[in-house]
Design a protein around this motif. Sequence first.
Motif, short mmCIF file in Angstrom:
data_model
loop_
_atom_site.label_atom_id
_atom_site.label_comp_id
_atom_site.label_asym_id
_atom_site.label_seq_id
_atom_site.Cartn_x
_atom_site.Cartn_y
_atom_site.Cartn_z
N GLU A 1 4.26 6.22 7.63
CA GLU A 1 3.83 7.05 6.51
C GLU A 1 4.18 8.52 6.69
O GLU A 1 4.63 9.18 5.76
N GLN B 1 0.83 -1.21 0.00
CA GLN B 1 0.00 0.00 0.00
C GLN B 1 0.86 1.26 0.00
O GLN B 1 0.57 2.22 -0.72
N ASP C 1 2.39 1.58 -3.50
CA ASP C 1 1.41 2.06 -4.48
C ASP C 1 1.12 3.55 -4.31
O ASP C 1 0.98 4.28 -5.29
N LYS C 2 1.04 3.99 -3.07
CA LYS C 2 0.69 5.38 -2.79
C LYS C 2 1.80 6.36 -3.15
O LYS C 2 1.52 7.47 -3.62
N TYR C 3 3.07 5.98 -2.95
CA TYR C 3 4.16 6.93 -3.08
C TYR C 3 5.16 6.66 -4.20
O TYR C 3 6.06 7.47 -4.43
N GLU D 1 6.42 10.76 4.13
CA GLU D 1 5.90 12.00 3.54
C GLU D 1 6.85 13.17 3.74
O GLU D 1 7.06 13.96 2.83
#
Length: 194
Positions: free
Chosen positions: A187, A83, A86-88, A191
């Motif tokens: 996360e 996940q 996929d997100k970053y 970020e």
Amino acid sequence: MITPTLLRARAVNPLRSVPLFNYALLVQNRLYTMSTGTDFHSLNANTIKGETLDFSTLKGQVVLVVNVASQCGFTGQYSGLQQLYDKYKDRGFTILGFPCNQFGNQEPGGAEEIVTFCSRNYGVSFPIMQKVNVNGDDASPVYKFLKSQKKQLMMEMIKWNFEKFLINKQGEVVARFSSMATPASMEQEIEKLL
């Protein structure tokens, strides 16, 4: 209370290290130490398909390095790792999964078995590397470097599967997370570095 004597005893017998993990939770699963000056981007490792990945190609990316295993109590973290990936991934983030069989014989399979397990059960698409040792004299040079940069409670050794190292765009190892740190709990750190 964790005393220097207790720390030494835990270092000798990692199976007795549960109190250290509890202590790690108190510091929010994040383990810090001073860094020394070798360059992550000068390293390389083989992918599970036998191709050499030159880490200089990772310059400018945030990288999470994880020692993984297919039969571990933490194996479910593959879902959270995927996940995150996929997100970053389109923002300059990658994950390198290094299978390791040094902890409870929890990664006994060969390359094809590992790839099939990861893709079939968790849809893993981030790079999986060749199986390595992360501790001992024959530890992967990648892990020798990572452990020298971030010790865990003043010890270099990897305690168990799914320990995680976070590397910034400049190749500096900025954080080390215990096996109990979920991918989602990292996360915010990721970020900040992107």
